[in-house]
Design a protein around this motif. Structure first.
Motif, PDB file in Angstrom:
ATOM      1  N   THR B 528       0.849  -1.266  -0.068  1.00  0.00           N
ATOM      2  CA  THR B 528      -0.084   0.105   0.148  1.00  0.00           C
ATOM      3  C   THR B 528       0.852   1.117   0.104  1.00  0.00           C
ATOM      4  OG1 THR B 528      -0.114  -0.252   2.306  1.00  0.00           O
ATOM      5  CG2 THR B 528      -2.024  -1.063   1.238  1.00  0.00           C
ATOM      6  N   ARG B 585      -5.457   3.697  -6.866  1.00  0.00           N
ATOM      7  CA  ARG B 585      -6.095   4.248  -5.792  1.00  0.00           C
ATOM      8  C   ARG B 585      -7.634   4.666  -5.779  1.00  0.00           C
ATOM      9  NH1 ARG B 585      -3.976   1.919  -1.677  1.00  0.00           N
ATOM     10  NH2 ARG B 585      -5.793   2.784  -1.150  1.00  0.00           N
ATOM     11  N   ARG B 586      -7.545   5.435  -7.000  1.00  0.00           N
ATOM     12  CA  ARG B 586      -9.179   5.922  -7.297  1.00  0.00           C
ATOM     13  C   ARG B 586     -10.103   4.855  -7.183  1.00  0.00           C
ATOM     14  NH1 ARG B 586      -6.198  10.005 -10.273  1.00  0.00           N
ATOM     15  NH2 ARG B 586      -6.591   8.753 -12.333  1.00  0.00           N
ATOM     16  N   SER B 587      -9.860   3.733  -8.015  1.00  0.00           N
ATOM     17  CA  SER B 587     -10.621   2.828  -8.344  1.00  0.00           C
ATOM     18  C   SER B 587     -10.823   2.094  -7.046  1.00  0.00           C
ATOM     19  CB  SER B 587     -10.110   1.654  -9.172  1.00  0.00           C
ATOM     20  OG  SER B 587     -10.359   1.849 -10.426  1.00  0.00           O
ATOM     21  N   ILE B 588     -10.138   1.914  -5.894  1.00  0.00           N
ATOM     22  CA  ILE B 588     -10.021   1.444  -4.666  1.00  0.00           C
ATOM     23  C   ILE B 588     -11.124   2.182  -3.940  1.00  0.00           C
ATOM     24  CG2 ILE B 588      -8.968   0.847  -2.628  1.00  0.00           C
ATOM     25  CD1 ILE B 588      -6.409  -0.083  -4.241  1.00  0.00           C
ATOM     26  N   ALA B 589     -10.982   3.544  -4.097  1.00  0.00           N
ATOM     27  CA  ALA B 589     -11.699   4.469  -3.211  1.00  0.00           C
ATOM     28  C   ALA B 589     -13.302   4.349  -3.876  1.00  0.00           C
ATOM     29  CB  ALA B 589     -11.208   5.751  -3.389  1.00  0.00           C
ATOM     30  N   LYS B 590     -13.120   4.377  -5.136  1.00  0.00           N
ATOM     31  CA  LYS B 590     -14.624   4.342  -5.672  1.00  0.00           C
ATOM     32  C   LYS B 590     -15.349   3.097  -5.489  1.00  0.00           C
ATOM     33  CE  LYS B 590     -16.121   5.386 -10.487  1.00  0.00           C
ATOM     34  NZ  LYS B 590     -15.707   5.030 -11.939  1.00  0.00           N
ATOM     35  N   GLY B 591     -14.508   2.109  -5.493  1.00  0.00           N
ATOM     36  CA  GLY B 591     -15.363   0.799  -5.236  1.00  0.00           C
ATOM     37  C   GLY B 591     -15.576   0.286  -3.760  1.00  0.00           C
ATOM     38  N   THR B 592     -15.022   1.207  -2.750  1.00  0.00           N
ATOM     39  CA  THR B 592     -14.814   1.070  -1.356  1.00  0.00           C
ATOM     40  C   THR B 592     -14.306  -0.327  -1.402  1.00  0.00           C
ATOM     41  OG1 THR B 592     -17.330   0.587  -1.463  1.00  0.00           O
ATOM     42  CG2 THR B 592     -16.574   3.022  -0.975  1.00  0.00           C
ATOM     43  N   ILE B 593     -13.260  -0.755  -1.759  1.00  0.00           N
ATOM     44  CA  ILE B 593     -12.787  -2.314  -1.438  1.00  0.00           C
ATOM     45  C   ILE B 593     -12.043  -2.394  -0.291  1.00  0.00           C
ATOM     46  CG2 ILE B 593     -11.341  -3.888  -2.543  1.00  0.00           C
ATOM     47  CD1 ILE B 593     -11.903  -2.517  -5.236  1.00  0.00           C
ATOM     48  N   LYS B 594     -12.309  -3.244   0.481  1.00  0.00           N
ATOM     49  CA  LYS B 594     -11.720  -3.405   1.814  1.00  0.00           C
ATOM     50  C   LYS B 594     -10.548  -4.065   1.929  1.00  0.00           C
ATOM     51  CE  LYS B 594     -16.125  -3.464   4.304  1.00  0.00           C
ATOM     52  NZ  LYS B 594     -17.240  -4.409   4.576  1.00  0.00           N
ATOM     53  N   ASN B 595      -9.493  -3.688   2.594  1.00  0.00           N
ATOM     54  CA  ASN B 595      -8.183  -4.413   2.822  1.00  0.00           C
ATOM     55  C   ASN B 595      -7.477  -4.376   1.486  1.00  0.00           C
ATOM     56  OD1 ASN B 595      -8.749  -4.950   5.419  1.00  0.00           O
ATOM     57  ND2 ASN B 595     -10.077  -6.717   4.992  1.00  0.00           N
TER      58      ASN B 595
END
Lengths: 718, 718
Positions: B528, B585-595
């Motif tokens: 990360t 990082r934007r995709s992770i935030a957008k998809g609210t993917i945990k861990n």
């Protein structure tokens, strides 16, 4: 000029050249077969005064001439013999030639003098042993004199309605609905023996031999017109014609079932066939598709051919549609039959509510009311009757398959009688399978005696029903198709390209040709001028701000684009375009590609990559292929093939896995399938309108949700 | 405790509860069947003094008790009747129960008191009509008392060698080599009737009914040990067990052919079967593959089952290998048969030079010396004899199929005699098809009388030969497989992940687990921390200057990577890496993917994309799937499936199109197929070593010319 075959099928006079007094000789056997068939007793088979010529069915005198140079003044079976055909003073309708091959050409000379109308050459020693010159000589003499010729190297021909048996076959079939044509003499003898046992009759029974003149084309065309013929069945090892043959089958199959057995699906069979007939089988897949599309019933084994003939003989005019109700007294056998129904392309329709209620009223509570309908193990004949009475009236059911296993309370004979009686009351095809041994045998025999199709196992019943029923589906798609007229300008363009020695059309001309049938290709600039291309691209991006371009080498000769770095994808700005331009110029120089230009094109994003093409087969003409594209296309071979014309582009796509995907059937978004149909139609139009084109190859065709994009189109010239 | 079935298969005493004086009652029929089968005359079937108990084959007294409360002091067919089982003072080996369902539980109470060893419940009214409580009650009473139970709701059982017919079947089969088990009573009656007509004998003939206790497992295990059983044949609608059943089949099939018919391939059949048996069929493909791999002969129809049983009865101990020589007097029929040989998985081997020379010496010049061997139409019996004499001795030929059509000079009966005589002289399986009608019938009958397999059409012969012969190929791959032991550290890792509520293993653990079985995944950095990743990438490029990286979101929960822009390919420098990092990082935030972490990995260039996975089927345990990968994998479904363990990874790949491609068979460069085998082996080891893992999914696995790269590996936990 080839005359009609009327005098061949129903001759008033027959001569046998090589007739003999020695009953072991083929000439004697054929002469005796003609007599035994009743040729000289037309209209009255009980009279036996064979010495005198007799009046035929159409009141002309029938005459029979034994011909043998050694028996000039003697007689055979009471018929005065002649030394030569030339001694017969009137023109003979049919001369059967059984002398050794080397004498045949001389006999044909005599036939020409006699003005003989038709000959059958039984004798071997021609093309089949490599003696093509002799075959050609005989063939040309006959053609020049207008003599129609069957053979050489055949078993002969039998026309039961005309009481003609001009063959050395052992036994005479009874008159009946089957017109049979075989390229193998041995297949004929097996068929004849089988059909006699099964009490199946024939209108025609013809052994083709080497097909020097009379071919399957002539015979099928004649049988199509003959009201005595209800079913045409052919065993063919080679076909003499491609597209015209398929057109004939397509027309005939609309009126009469045409059953075709052609070996050669397998590699081994192709090798065996090669050694057996000395000719190569054409592309098996194209033939198979062409026959299917023409509505023929294609069978792949003797069992299937014989089975289909038997069913069609027994079930003329019956409803043989796909929807089958299965009635059984054994649940497990019903389930097994369900498997078979699906396997062979038939359907087990859901039984409608009203019919279900009616069945419920007459069957016990434990009966299975789905389809299969299970009357359960303790069913007596009355219960079968009750269920059949309902099913015969039920809507949405074309055929009924009645299964019976011998259980404690099973009434085999009575149930058979009920099935036969039910069949009398309906146009639905009712078929039975009595599964077991001695206990079910009497029932099966009763059904057979009443011409109810009955089988030892449901397998055979379902397989034959499927083969026949599937023909109906294929027939739906044989409508007439209207084609556009060629545009003189475009014909000139194609001819110019050809005259310039090009093997494929330049891209600007491709674009014009596609536009003429309503297909817009992705916007594109083809140039050797970088500045011009840059200006075009600037304009493109001004109008399509978020779109990307692809650049590729365009050249009239085929090039391996990927190997030469001939395609550069994903160009988003001027700088990338300039880089790509330089890279492609280097590739062109490196590959010394002639007449190359650089094509800059709107790159279609997303969508599904397909291939669409039409090639020209030497037998069948235009053949369309459509299917999955992309790097996997060669591996998966997920394509459908059709001999053109067709108007069932939907059906072609349904035959492929990719067709299912693009229609949204597997949870994907549906793509612009109607637009794809339009492209397929347009490509068909081009190929059927411009004979100067040999092939069109669209690879890839990218189908998106809104359009069908012909990204890369090659038009190949002759 | 379930005891052995010895007293069930060969009982010294039988009681029939529900025996009756009314011959129409099932109880009377069963009682009479027992008498008619000679149960009371063991060892001397000619004596008929049924009133006295007799000495059985192993010199114990055999006893037969009619039981009926209404006939307490009377007798049936000379046997003193009892009102209840409890009135019989000695323990009875086999009690057959034919009273209405509601009385059965009480009868079982009596059996318990009597210390009865086995019962057959013929009566219906149990699970099959939804009365599961009654079935469970009866089942539990029997289990508690150690009574073995066949049924309920069955036809009964017949053991011809022991002269036992404890069924209401109509007719008694003769003793013979077939052990037959059926889940359908109606299938039994059809089989019995058919087998009687064909003179086929049985060692066991068992109707399973509802399988409350005795199942196909018990019966097949017993038949495996019984020297009287040469072939085991089963009709099953449901299977009681998955993996243990397949293991049993696998072991038995090594010694004796096991023929299995299970309906339910088709959707329609699955629906029909659902209503018929009230249970769902498991995944048809897994079952099919499992049986095949276990060496069973799977048939899909009654015709095939009956055909295989007949052939195996006729050809014990014969060579039934794949290589078939076809001998024919009709070229066309030979070609058609070549198609069938290929279709059904058999081979037409090339005839070796010496054999060809020998054939040439005895056959006419026009004969066809390939395979099929064409003795041509004028062959007499002697010519068949001459050819057969050569073929019987010829190397590389396992089976000979002799085809005969009725032609002028064909000697049907003599040829049949020659075929039967040739069969006596060889271990090769010689099979005939006499194609025709009345003319060939006497020959076919002669062959049948001498137990030579003979068929109306080559189709049936070849199909049955193929079904039997293909079993031999599958059997080769059933060797024992050694597995590694689990590593305690890894077990702990898996358990920790599970304890943390994860449904799949984190990537670093995946990497460890794969490494433990010798699989190195492409080098990768999962982090990360952008700076850390940039440093890792700099190091990577220092070592691999021309290689590219791929970056993807890694998260324990499944995510749709393509939808979320979760994968970025083709990263060649630090700037691209930084851009990609931000995008992900934007995709992770957008998809609210945990861990979520970001995985940066060496991108494998070129090669072929595959999928490899193992899932867990509730019946069969571990099931491996391998096949074509990439975006087309779902469309083409080009996969092979195997129930593990297997050691024939080569065979799995051969079954797919992609397997052919990667081996270089279609002109492509061969890829590292051995490395792929190694990966498959490793994945199998993991799945068989760690029961905590539910599935492994490698997608894609990229196979290049030098290595097998497991690019994306998911390990799913229970």
């Amino acid at each position: 000029m080839a005359h009609s075959l009327a005098s061949f099928f129903n001759p008033s006079s027959i001569a046998v050249v090589g007739a003999s007094q020695n009953p072991a000789k083929l000439g004697a056997i054929i002469f005796q077969n003609i007599l035994d068939a009743g040729f000289m007793q037309p209209g009255d088979s009980s009279s036996h005064c064979a010495e005198q010529p007799h009046v035929s069915e159409n009141n002309t005198l029938r005459k029979l001439y034994p011909i043998n140079p050694k028996l000039g003044n003697q007689s055979i079976a009471g018929h005065a013999a002649y030394a030569s055909i030339t001694d017969v003073k009137t023109a003979i309708d049919l001369v059967v030639i059984v002398v050794p091959g080397k004498f045949v050409s001389g006999v044909i000379d005599d036939c020409v003098k006699n003005r003989t109308k038709n000959v059958i050459i039984i004798s071997a020693g021609f093309g089949e042993v490599g003696n093509h010159e002799l075959e050609d000589e005989v063939k040309e003499k006959c053609a020049a004199a207008g003599i129609r010729l069957l053979g050489p190297n055949c078993l002969g021909a039998i026309f039961p309605y005309a009481k003609v048996n001009a063959s050395f076959a052992d036994g005479m079939p009874k008159p009946g609905p089957i017109g049979f044509i075989s390229q193998s003499g041995a297949f004929c003898t097996a068929m004849l023996d089988w059909a006699t046992e099964k009490n199946i009759g024939f209108s025609h029974f013809v052994s083709l031999g080497n097909k020097a003149d009379i071919s399957e084309m002539d015979l099928v065309a004649a049988m199509a017109e003959d009201p005595n013929v209800e079913v045409i069945a052919l065993y063919l090892e080679t076909i003499a014609f491609g597209a015209p043959w398929m057109n004939l089958i397509r027309n005939v199959a609309k009126q009469k079932p045409v059953v075709i057995l052609e070996p050669g699906e397998s590699t081994a069979a192709q090798a065996a066939s090669l050694s057996h007939t000395g000719s190569l089988a054409p592309n098996a897949r194209i033939i198979r598709e062409a026959y299917r599309h023409a509505g023929a019933i294609q069978v792949s084994s003797m069992r299937d051919m014989f089975g289909v003939i038997q069913m069609l003989t027994w079930a003329p005019g019956r409803n043989m549609g796909r929807n089958v109700a299965v009635l059984t007294n054994a649940g497990g056998v019903g389930v097994l039959t369900s498997d078979l129904i699906e396997k062979y392309g038939l359907k087990l329709p859901r039984i409608d509510a009203q019919t279900t209620a009616q069945l419920q009223a007459v069957l016990p509570a434990t009966a299975g009311l789905g389809n299969p309908i299970d009357v359960i193990g303790d069913a007596d004949a009355q219960r079968y009757q009750d269920a059949l009475d309902v099913l015969v009236q039920a809507p949405g059911i074309d055929q009924i398959l009645v299964l019976l296993t011998p259980q404690k309370t099973t009434q085999v004979l009575q149930t058979a009688q009920i099935i036969a009686a039910a069949r009398q009351k309906t146009q639905k095809n009712i078929v039975a399978s009595f599964v077991g041994g001695q206990k079910v045998r009497p029932g099966a025999q009763l059904l057979q005696s009443k011409a109810v199709p009955v089988y030892d196992f449901p397998d055979d019943a379902v397989r034959v029903m499927g083969l026949i029923s599937n023909r109906l589906g294929a027939l739906e798609s044989t409508d007439q198709i209207a084609l556009p007229s060629p545009e003189p300008e475009l014909v000139k363009t194609i001819k110019t390209a050809k005259a310039n020695g090009l093997s494929s059309l330049p891209q600007p001309d491709v674009r014009d040709l596609m536009a003429s049938v309503g297909v817009q290709m992705p916007v594109s600039c083809e140039s050797t001028n970088k500045a011009f291309t840059l200006a075009w691209a600037a304009d493109f991006w001004a109008q399509n701000p978020n779109e990307v371009l692809v650049m590729k080498i365009s050249a009239p000769e085929a090039i391996h684009k990927t190997e030469l770095k001939g395609v550069i994808l994903g160009i988003t700005d001027e700088e990338e375009l300039e880089n790509a331009w330089e890279m492609l110029r280097r590739s062109i120089a490196k590959g010394t590609i002639k007449n190359a230009t650089i094509q800059t094109q709107h790159q279609i994003q997303g969508g599904q990559s397909l291939i669409l093409g039409v090639t020209t087969d030497k037998n069948f003409g235009r053949v369309m292929v459509v299917g999955a594209g992309g790097i996997y296309s060669e591996i998966v071979a997920d394509t459908a093939v059709r001999v053109l014309p067709t108007n069932r582009f939907d059906q072609m796509l349904e035959e492929t896995n990719i067709g299912e995907i693009i229609s949204g059937a597997r949870g994907e978004d549906p793509l612009a399938v109607q637009a794809l149909h339009h492209t397929m139609q347009a490509v068909q139009n081009l190929m059927l309108t411009y004979p100067q084109i040999t092939a069109i190859d669209i690879n890839p065709l990218i189908l998106t949700k809104t359009a069908s994009h012909c990204v890369d189109v090659k038009i190949i010239l002759k």
